[in-house]
Design a protein around this motif. Structure first.
Motif, PDB file in Angstrom:
ATOM      1  N   LYS A 291       0.828  -1.206   0.000  1.00 54.70           N
ATOM      2  CA  LYS A 291       0.000   0.000   0.000  1.00 54.70           C
ATOM      3  C   LYS A 291       0.861   1.254   0.000  1.00 54.70           C
ATOM      4  CE  LYS A 291      -3.882  -2.172   2.431  1.00 54.70           C
ATOM      5  NZ  LYS A 291      -4.688  -2.185   3.679  1.00 54.70           N
TER       6      LYS A 291
ATOM      7  N   LEU B 225      -5.789  -0.201  -4.547  1.00 57.14           N
ATOM      8  CA  LEU B 225      -5.934   0.230  -3.155  1.00 57.14           C
ATOM      9  C   LEU B 225      -7.389   0.141  -2.716  1.00 57.14           C
ATOM     10  CD1 LEU B 225      -3.533   3.317  -3.143  1.00 57.14           C
ATOM     11  CD2 LEU B 225      -3.233   1.201  -1.839  1.00 57.14           C
TER      12      LEU B 225
ATOM     13  N   SER C 166      -8.134  -3.387  -1.574  1.00 55.85           N
ATOM     14  CA  SER C 166      -7.321  -3.959  -0.495  1.00 55.85           C
ATOM     15  C   SER C 166      -7.900  -3.624   0.864  1.00 55.85           C
ATOM     16  CB  SER C 166      -5.884  -3.425  -0.610  1.00 55.85           C
ATOM     17  OG  SER C 166      -5.872  -2.015  -0.495  1.00 55.85           O
TER      18      SER C 166
END
Length: 243
Positions: A217, A240, A243
């Protein structure tokens, strides 16, 4: 209790299916990127060859013009000699028993060796050959070819691209540690190269596959911050979000 177990199993199956679908989409994107670069490089090679042919035509025209000028000069030199020689042949002097042979004008052949080949022709051909191996899924051979290209042409504009595709070869083979190393080299060794955003993106993907989500990240966020308008940043935001 049994119903709860089924819910857990179903959730895990869905998550696994989602990851599988994402991997397929990612592979398709990589294949599309590779095909696009191949088309771009092929077009560049074709344009370069057209420019080379145009230069060769101009060189031939210049040589032809120079040869024509040499012939004109030769005619102007020989014609007066022949004109002066003709009366002496028709009325030889009594004191001269034998005429000396007429002087043969000396013609010097100008060295017409072809111009040395463009120094970029070899590197581009080597790069396209390595890229062809990658496109044919011959990843081991492609890695060797890209590494040889970098050794022989370390300052070439395609060197950063070659390093990036080495990373893609390892990534496709699921050799994530070597893929990570290769992508990091793109960023560190070729910071001004056009493959830096893509390398940062794949660094994040690789770290996710290595079960290091925090670092992954951070890598993707760094990409978004540094290259916010790049296509790679768009993909990073999407990843992102999942996630």
């Amino acid at each position: 209790m049994r119903s709860i177990s089924w819910v857990v199993v179903a959730g895990l199956a869905f998550a696994a299916s989602g990851c599988s679908d994402y991997d397929v989409i990612l592979k398709k994107q990589t294949e599309m990127d590779a095909r696009l670069e191949q088309l771009i490089q092929g077009s560049a090679a074709a344009n370069k060859r057209v420019a080379e042919l145009s230069g060769e035509v101009k060189e031939l025209q210049a040589r032809d013009k120079a040869q024509s000028a040499e012939l004109d000069e030769l005619k102007n030199t020989v014609a007066p000699q022949l004109k002066n020689l003709k009366p002496s042949l028709e009325t030889p002097s009594p004191s001269v028993t034998e005429l000396p042979p007429a002087a043969t004008p000396r013609i010097e052949v100008v060295n017409s060796d072809a111009a040395p080949p463009d120094s970029d022709a070899g590197p581009q051909e080597a790069y396209m050959k390595a890229f062809g191996l990658f496109s044919s899924n011959k990843y081991g051979e492609a890695i060797e070819a890209f590494e040889a290209f970098i050794r022989n042409h370390s300052s070439h504009e395609y060197a950063g691209n070659a390093q990036y595709w080495i990373g893609e070869c390892y990534y496709t083979q699921r050799n994530y540690p070597l893929a990570l190393e290769a992508f990091n080299k793109v960023v560190s060794n070729y910071p001004k190269g056009n493959k830096v955003p893509d390398a940062m993106l794949k660094t994040g993907y690789t770290l996710f596959n290595m079960n290091e989500p925090a670092r992954a990240k951070a890598a993707l966020k760094a990409l978004v911050d540094k290259y916010p308008r790049s296509p790679a940043a768009v993909k990073a935001k999407e990843r992102l979000g999942h996630s």
